[in-house]
Design a protein around this motif. Structure first.
Motif, mmCIF file in Angstrom:
data_model
loop_
_atom_site.group_PDB
_atom_site.id
_atom_site.type_symbol
_atom_site.label_atom_id
_atom_site.label_comp_id
_atom_site.label_asym_id
_atom_site.label_seq_id
_atom_site.Cartn_x
_atom_site.Cartn_y
_atom_site.Cartn_z
ATOM 1 N N PHE A 1 0.846 -1.184 0.000
ATOM 2 C CA PHE A 1 0.000 0.000 0.000
ATOM 3 C C PHE A 1 0.889 1.244 0.000
ATOM 4 N N ARG A 2 0.406 2.311 -0.592
ATOM 5 C CA ARG A 2 1.175 3.553 -0.645
ATOM 6 C C ARG A 2 1.471 4.051 0.768
ATOM 7 N N ASN A 3 2.503 4.836 0.897
ATOM 8 C CA ASN A 3 2.921 5.302 2.223
ATOM 9 C C ASN A 3 1.883 6.188 2.898
ATOM 10 N N ASP A 4 1.100 6.920 2.087
ATOM 11 C CA ASP A 4 0.083 7.793 2.664
ATOM 12 C C ASP A 4 -1.313 7.161 2.621
ATOM 13 N N PHE A 5 -1.356 5.840 2.502
ATOM 14 C CA PHE A 5 -2.631 5.114 2.493
ATOM 15 C C PHE A 5 -3.395 5.397 3.788
ATOM 16 N N VAL A 6 -4.698 5.624 3.669
ATOM 17 C CA VAL A 6 -5.520 5.956 4.838
ATOM 18 C C VAL A 6 -6.304 4.725 5.289
ATOM 19 N N TRP A 7 -6.097 4.328 6.524
ATOM 20 C CA TRP A 7 -6.839 3.226 7.130
ATOM 21 C C TRP A 7 -7.937 3.819 8.007
ATOM 22 N N GLY A 8 -9.185 3.528 7.672
ATOM 23 C CA GLY A 8 -10.275 4.205 8.358
ATOM 24 C C GLY A 8 -11.402 3.311 8.821
ATOM 25 N N GLN A 9 -12.369 3.968 9.423
ATOM 26 C CA GLN A 9 -13.634 3.359 9.828
ATOM 27 C C GLN A 9 -14.758 4.242 9.286
ATOM 28 N N ARG B 1 -6.383 4.987 -2.548
ATOM 29 C CA ARG B 1 -5.890 5.949 -1.567
ATOM 30 C C ARG B 1 -6.199 5.563 -0.120
ATOM 31 N N GLY B 2 -7.236 4.709 0.078
ATOM 32 C CA GLY B 2 -7.590 4.379 1.454
ATOM 33 C C GLY B 2 -8.687 3.339 1.533
ATOM 34 N N TYR B 3 -8.886 2.848 2.753
ATOM 35 C CA TYR B 3 -9.866 1.785 3.022
ATOM 36 C C TYR B 3 -10.608 2.141 4.299
ATOM 37 N N PHE B 4 -11.946 2.185 4.206
ATOM 38 C CA PHE B 4 -12.784 2.470 5.369
ATOM 39 C C PHE B 4 -13.628 1.232 5.685
ATOM 40 N N VAL C 1 -2.752 -4.102 11.540
ATOM 41 C CA VAL C 1 -2.769 -3.835 10.097
ATOM 42 C C VAL C 1 -2.384 -2.391 9.831
ATOM 43 N N ILE C 2 -3.000 -1.474 10.590
ATOM 44 C CA ILE C 2 -2.750 -0.046 10.397
ATOM 45 C C ILE C 2 -1.303 0.300 10.737
ATOM 46 N N ARG C 3 -0.847 -0.209 11.873
ATOM 47 C CA ARG C 3 0.515 0.107 12.326
ATOM 48 C C ARG C 3 1.563 -0.344 11.312
#
Length: 453
Positions: free
Chosen positions: A3-11, A400-403, A445-447
């Motif tokens: 995943f890209r370095n600025d990938f956003v892991w969200g809820q 870009r991210g996963y919520f 996963v996020i860390r």
């Protein structure tokens, strides 16, 4: 690669599903407030009157997000909490709640992602025709512009509408969602056109009123299509299947291109114009120019998909699932491949950065004798899906991210509180919150930015 370095892991959550305080502090009625009062509409008569009481407990909920290492939080604003009548006078207490929520998120270093419409249509606007009334293009865009002006100093990312396939298809065709109607097919096409125009006008006005440059997208949904094998003909069949409109007029809203082609390509898909021609409203070049206002990213809510192969007749055919095929507690098929091929095909067609704005599953979660919630099946599900998403990212799809859906167990629309999608268990009797095993797994996963997947 990963995943890209600025990938956003969200809820992700939505207002009506978690906030409660349905009739407090000056909030106006929305269509779900009314729908839930109708006998037999929602499982066991449940409602979102209290829900997860997030309106009063948001600080606790943000603290739990921080504990899980969440980087982004996608939530919706209840239009009727800010504008009780949909237009006109602002409800300052309702507005204050969202400002305090955003401030709390920023203090916790969690990026707020605001969804402007997650089905909470003010009842006063519904009485004026709602999505049938062309004036809703102005009603919604004025509301959107107000929110952009209020929050753009703290919030960068905005989604206009969530899952128009659902709120038109389930709200006005099958009637299982608010407002619970079964209207003529012709009316649903008019409403869909108004939804897209409202989105376009909102994009235009939000950019005008925002205090700084903001990023705007939309969050549709749909069942994805993935190939039976990696033979070129099966890949092409899956692509064709995903990008064709639904020939079933009673369920026509469930497709990708009718909702996304106008935004990214400035035109409705040709097969839809042919198939649906007897039901379409007047659609002018000016309408299409408005709808296709440039946006910055493409949200997709993806839960499952169909395995597709090329038939002997040169047309896509759905491969029958084997007996005992894995499924979630809600009966949805477990198809991790859809989180590779869905983004792959969507990026190929629309060339827009993608956020997975919802993905998850309902499980039969219970509190074990040790006081914890052991949801290994959710961990297994997410691990399989996220591996596929990682593969798509490595193959050049701009993700870009996963919520994850959802932050916490909540009011699941017509299913009431029967289904649990959260990484946080909610005891609705006491409002106690318990982070499930999946929440602690997600923190890892996020860390590690998904490295171990």
């Amino acid at each position: 690669m990963s995943f890209r370095n600025d990938f956003v892991w969200g809820q992700a959550t939505s207002a009506y599903q978690i906030e409660g305080a349905a009739f407090q502090d000056g909030k106006g009625w929305d269509i779900w407030d009314v729908f839930c009062k109708e006998e037999g509409k929602v499982f066991e008569g449940h409602s979102g009157d209290v829900a997860c009481d997030h309106y009063h407990r948001f600080r606790e909920d943000v603290a739990l997000m921080k504990k899980m290492g969440v980087q982004g939080y996608r939530f919706s604003i209840n239009w009727s909490r800010v504008f009780p009548n949909g237009t006109g006078t602002v409800n300052e207490k309702g507005l204050k709640f969202y400002h305090e929520l955003v401030d709390e998120l920023c203090a916790a270093n969690i990026e707020p992602y605001i969804t402007l419409y997650h089905w909470e249509l003010p009842y006063e606007l519904y009485k004026k025709g709602g999505w049938m009334n062309r004036e809703i293009v102005e009603w919604f865009s004025d509301y959107a512009a107000f929110i952009a002006k209020e929050f753009s100093d703290k919030v960068t990312h905005f989604f206009t509408v969530n899952e128009p396939q659902c709120f038109i298809g389930l709200g006005y065709m099958t009637g299982v969602h608010a407002p619970g109607l079964k209207v003529p097919v012709r009316d649903t096409f008019l409403m869909a056109h108004h939804v897209l125009m409202a989105h376009g006008m909102a994009v235009k006005k939000m950019r005008q009123t925002a205090k700084r440059d903001i990023l705007i997208g939309i969050a549709p949904t749909g069942s994805m299509s993935y190939p039976d094998t990696e033979r070129p003909e099966d890949i092409e069949a899956a692509r064709m299947h995903l990008m064709q409109v639904n020939p079933d007029l009673q369920n026509w809203t469930w497709n990708v291109t009718w909702w996304s082609d106008p935004i990214f390509r400035g035109e409705y898909p040709e097969d839809g114009l042919r198939l649906y021609k007897d039901y379409l409203p007047t659609m002018t070049p000016e309408d299409m120019k408005l709808i296709s206002q440039p946006i910055d990213f493409y949200g997709q809510n993806i839960y499952n998909g169909n395995r597709i192969r090329m038939g002997k007749d040169g047309k896509p055919e759905v491969v029958k699932r084997y007996d005992g095929f894995p499924k979630t507690a809600l009966g949805w098929p477990v198809t991790p491949e859809c989180l590779y091929w869905g983004p792959y095909f969507l990026y190929e067609r629309y060339q827009s950065p993608i956020y997975i704005t919802e993905n998850g599953l309902s499980c039969h979660d219970t509190v074990s004798s040790d006081g914890k919630v052991h949801d290994q099946n959710r961990i297994d599900f997410l691990e399989g899906y996220l591996k596929q998403l990682k593969h798509a990212s490595e193959d050049g799809v701009d993700i870009r991210g996963y919520f994850h859906w959802s932050l916490m167990d909540n009011f699941e629309w017509h299913s009431g509180y029967a289904d649990r999608f959260g990484m946080i268990y909610v005891d609705y009797r006491t409002q106690e919150r318990i982070i499930k095993d999946s929440g602690y797994w997600y923190e890892k996963v996020i860390r590690e930015n998904g490295e171990f997947l």
